[in-house]
Design a protein around this motif. Structure first.
Motif, mmCIF file in Angstrom:
data_model
loop_
_atom_site.group_PDB
_atom_site.id
_atom_site.type_symbol
_atom_site.label_atom_id
_atom_site.label_comp_id
_atom_site.label_asym_id
_atom_site.label_seq_id
_atom_site.Cartn_x
_atom_site.Cartn_y
_atom_site.Cartn_z
ATOM 1 N N PHE A 88 0.843 -0.925 0.138
ATOM 2 C CA PHE A 88 -0.189 0.068 0.162
ATOM 3 C C PHE A 88 0.362 0.891 0.000
ATOM 4 O O PHE A 88 2.198 0.914 0.343
ATOM 5 N N SER A 89 0.520 2.503 -0.452
ATOM 6 C CA SER A 89 1.310 3.946 -0.503
ATOM 7 C C SER A 89 0.327 4.360 0.335
ATOM 8 O O SER A 89 1.348 5.459 1.317
ATOM 9 N N ASP A 90 -0.564 4.211 1.005
ATOM 10 C CA ASP A 90 -1.359 5.110 1.888
ATOM 11 C C ASP A 90 -2.334 3.819 2.849
ATOM 12 O O ASP A 90 -2.962 3.227 2.883
ATOM 13 N N TYR A 91 -2.105 3.145 4.047
ATOM 14 C CA TYR A 91 -2.932 2.493 5.082
ATOM 15 C C TYR A 91 -2.663 2.693 6.412
ATOM 16 O O TYR A 91 -1.634 3.963 7.416
ATOM 17 N N GLU A 92 -3.664 2.464 6.091
ATOM 18 C CA GLU A 92 -4.370 2.745 8.299
ATOM 19 C C GLU A 92 -4.009 1.553 9.114
ATOM 20 O O GLU A 92 -4.626 0.450 8.864
ATOM 21 N N TRP A 93 -3.000 1.307 10.538
ATOM 22 C CA TRP A 93 -2.761 0.613 10.518
ATOM 23 C C TRP A 93 -4.023 -0.448 11.545
ATOM 24 O O TRP A 93 -4.771 -0.143 12.081
ATOM 25 N N GLY A 94 -3.757 -1.415 11.061
ATOM 26 C CA GLY A 94 -4.799 -2.484 11.876
ATOM 27 C C GLY A 94 -6.869 -2.596 10.805
ATOM 28 O O GLY A 94 -7.602 -3.245 11.441
ATOM 29 N N ALA A 95 -6.453 -1.663 9.594
ATOM 30 C CA ALA A 95 -7.763 -1.450 8.970
ATOM 31 C C ALA A 95 -7.977 -2.861 8.255
ATOM 32 O O ALA A 95 -9.102 -3.029 7.606
ATOM 33 N N LEU A 96 -7.749 -3.664 7.943
ATOM 34 C CA LEU A 96 -7.575 -5.259 7.153
ATOM 35 C C LEU A 96 -8.866 -5.892 8.691
ATOM 36 O O LEU A 96 -8.728 -7.186 7.937
ATOM 37 N N SER A 97 -8.513 -5.732 9.596
ATOM 38 C CA SER A 97 -9.312 -6.127 10.402
ATOM 39 C C SER A 97 -10.793 -5.981 10.489
ATOM 40 O O SER A 97 -11.574 -6.925 11.179
ATOM 41 N N ASP A 98 -11.213 -4.808 9.243
ATOM 42 C CA ASP A 98 -12.787 -4.745 9.474
ATOM 43 C C ASP A 98 -13.052 -5.745 8.026
ATOM 44 O O ASP A 98 -12.079 -5.650 6.945
ATOM 45 N N PRO A 99 -14.363 -6.271 8.721
ATOM 46 C CA PRO A 99 -14.315 -7.309 7.490
ATOM 47 C C PRO A 99 -14.837 -6.488 6.266
ATOM 48 O O PRO A 99 -14.481 -6.953 5.529
ATOM 49 N N GLU A 100 -15.719 -5.646 6.215
ATOM 50 C CA GLU A 100 -15.640 -5.061 5.102
ATOM 51 C C GLU A 100 -14.350 -4.428 4.091
ATOM 52 O O GLU A 100 -14.402 -4.476 3.017
ATOM 53 N N ILE A 101 -13.666 -4.272 4.480
ATOM 54 C CA ILE A 101 -12.266 -3.534 4.502
ATOM 55 C C ILE A 101 -11.937 -4.248 3.691
ATOM 56 O O ILE A 101 -10.743 -4.537 2.541
ATOM 57 N N PHE A 102 -11.539 -5.964 4.335
ATOM 58 C CA PHE A 102 -11.035 -7.085 4.114
ATOM 59 C C PHE A 102 -11.829 -7.195 3.145
ATOM 60 O O PHE A 102 -10.616 -7.228 1.279
ATOM 61 N N LYS A 103 -12.656 -6.961 2.570
ATOM 62 C CA LYS A 103 -13.331 -7.878 1.731
ATOM 63 C C LYS A 103 -13.433 -6.972 0.931
ATOM 64 O O LYS A 103 -13.134 -7.348 -0.546
ATOM 65 N N LYS A 104 -12.797 -5.969 0.864
ATOM 66 C CA LYS A 104 -12.506 -5.095 -0.867
ATOM 67 C C LYS A 104 -11.767 -4.601 -1.262
ATOM 68 O O LYS A 104 -11.091 -4.922 -2.190
ATOM 69 N N LEU A 105 -10.425 -5.310 -0.290
ATOM 70 C CA LEU A 105 -9.254 -5.543 -0.621
ATOM 71 C C LEU A 105 -8.482 -6.847 -1.030
ATOM 72 O O LEU A 105 -7.820 -7.431 -1.634
ATOM 73 N N GLU A 106 -9.208 -8.313 -0.367
ATOM 74 C CA GLU A 106 -8.914 -9.248 -0.614
ATOM 75 C C GLU A 106 -8.834 -10.282 -1.993
ATOM 76 O O GLU A 106 -6.968 -10.313 -1.829
ATOM 77 N N SER A 107 -8.772 -9.461 -3.235
ATOM 78 C CA SER A 107 -9.256 -9.766 -4.179
ATOM 79 C C SER A 107 -7.778 -8.981 -5.133
ATOM 80 O O SER A 107 -7.500 -9.130 -6.245
ATOM 81 N N ALA A 108 -6.936 -7.903 -4.161
ATOM 82 C CA ALA A 108 -6.064 -7.399 -4.834
ATOM 83 C C ALA A 108 -4.715 -8.093 -3.653
ATOM 84 O O ALA A 108 -3.594 -7.414 -4.510
ATOM 85 N N SER A 109 -5.431 -9.326 -2.742
ATOM 86 C CA SER A 109 -3.829 -9.788 -2.202
ATOM 87 C C SER A 109 -3.067 -10.980 -3.190
ATOM 88 O O SER A 109 -3.855 -11.539 -4.095
ATOM 89 N N VAL A 110 -2.059 -10.827 -2.857
ATOM 90 C CA VAL A 110 -1.345 -12.378 -3.365
ATOM 91 C C VAL A 110 -1.084 -13.447 -2.829
ATOM 92 O O VAL A 110 -1.268 -12.904 -0.817
ATOM 93 N N THR A 111 -1.699 -14.124 -2.745
ATOM 94 C CA THR A 111 -1.704 -15.202 -1.643
ATOM 95 C C THR A 111 -0.213 -16.116 -1.931
ATOM 96 O O THR A 111 -0.070 -16.407 -3.285
ATOM 97 N N VAL A 112 0.255 -16.267 -0.784
ATOM 98 C CA VAL A 112 1.878 -17.212 -0.141
ATOM 99 C C VAL A 112 1.504 -17.622 0.652
ATOM 100 O O VAL A 112 0.819 -17.705 1.181
ATOM 101 N N LYS A 113 2.432 -19.066 0.035
ATOM 102 C CA LYS A 113 2.263 -20.026 0.887
ATOM 103 C C LYS A 113 4.271 -20.895 1.403
ATOM 104 O O LYS A 113 4.979 -20.189 0.474
ATOM 105 N N LEU A 114 3.897 -20.143 2.652
ATOM 106 C CA LEU A 114 5.116 -20.200 3.598
ATOM 107 C C LEU A 114 5.669 -21.620 4.081
ATOM 108 O O LEU A 114 5.071 -21.993 4.106
#
Length: 142
Positions: free
Chosen positions: A98-124
């Motif tokens: 992110f270029s601008d991020y509010e710490w903890g925002a991904l704990s909000d289910p609505e924000i997570f849902k909006k951003l989930e498709s933009a994520s990259v899934t990584v298996k470690l």
């Protein structure tokens, strides 16, 4: 090896414990930590000058808190558009830059849902290093 507090690596390698409430303190010693090296897709050194942050979020059931989310772990982006996460538990993660991020925002289910498709899934995998190439995601404005 290192000491992490809230997903952030302690620069001194130590944690000072005072008289605060320790009921949520969890100490885990691991020898199977994984690494992740990342690059930003299309990053142009000298042109992409805004501050960037990489966020890694566990999706493994063992890592989820009461809200159904794993802890947010951050890494700073270097001047050449790379980042690194060290000593992470093996498992599956979502990764964003992110270029601008509010710490903890991904704990909000609505924000997570909006951003989930933009994520990259990584298996470690235990004791292994992985790599990922990620695009910069615009954080939604309210």
């Amino acid at each position: 090896a290192g000491v992490q507090v809230g997903g952030v690596l302690s620069k001194s390698g130590a944690i000072e414990v005072g008289t605060s409430d320790l009921s949520n303190v969890k100490i885990v010693l691991r020898t199977d930590g994984s690494g992740l090296q990342g690059t930003i897709d299309g990053f142009q050194q000298g042109i992409d000058t805004q501050p960037l942050i990489a966020i890694l979020r566990s999706t493994d059931k063992e890592s989820l808190d009461a809200s159904g989310f794993g802890p947010e772990i951050s890494a700073q982006i270097s001047q050449n558009g790379t980042f690194e996460f060290r000593n992470q538990p093996p498992g599956e993660y979502k990764l964003w830059v992110f270029s601008d991020y509010e710490w903890g925002a991904l704990s909000d289910p609505e924000i997570f849902k909006k951003l989930e498709s933009a994520s990259v899934t990584v298996k470690l995998a235990a004791g292994q290093s992985s790599s990922a190439n990620v695009k910069i995601t615009d954080f939604p404005k309210e």
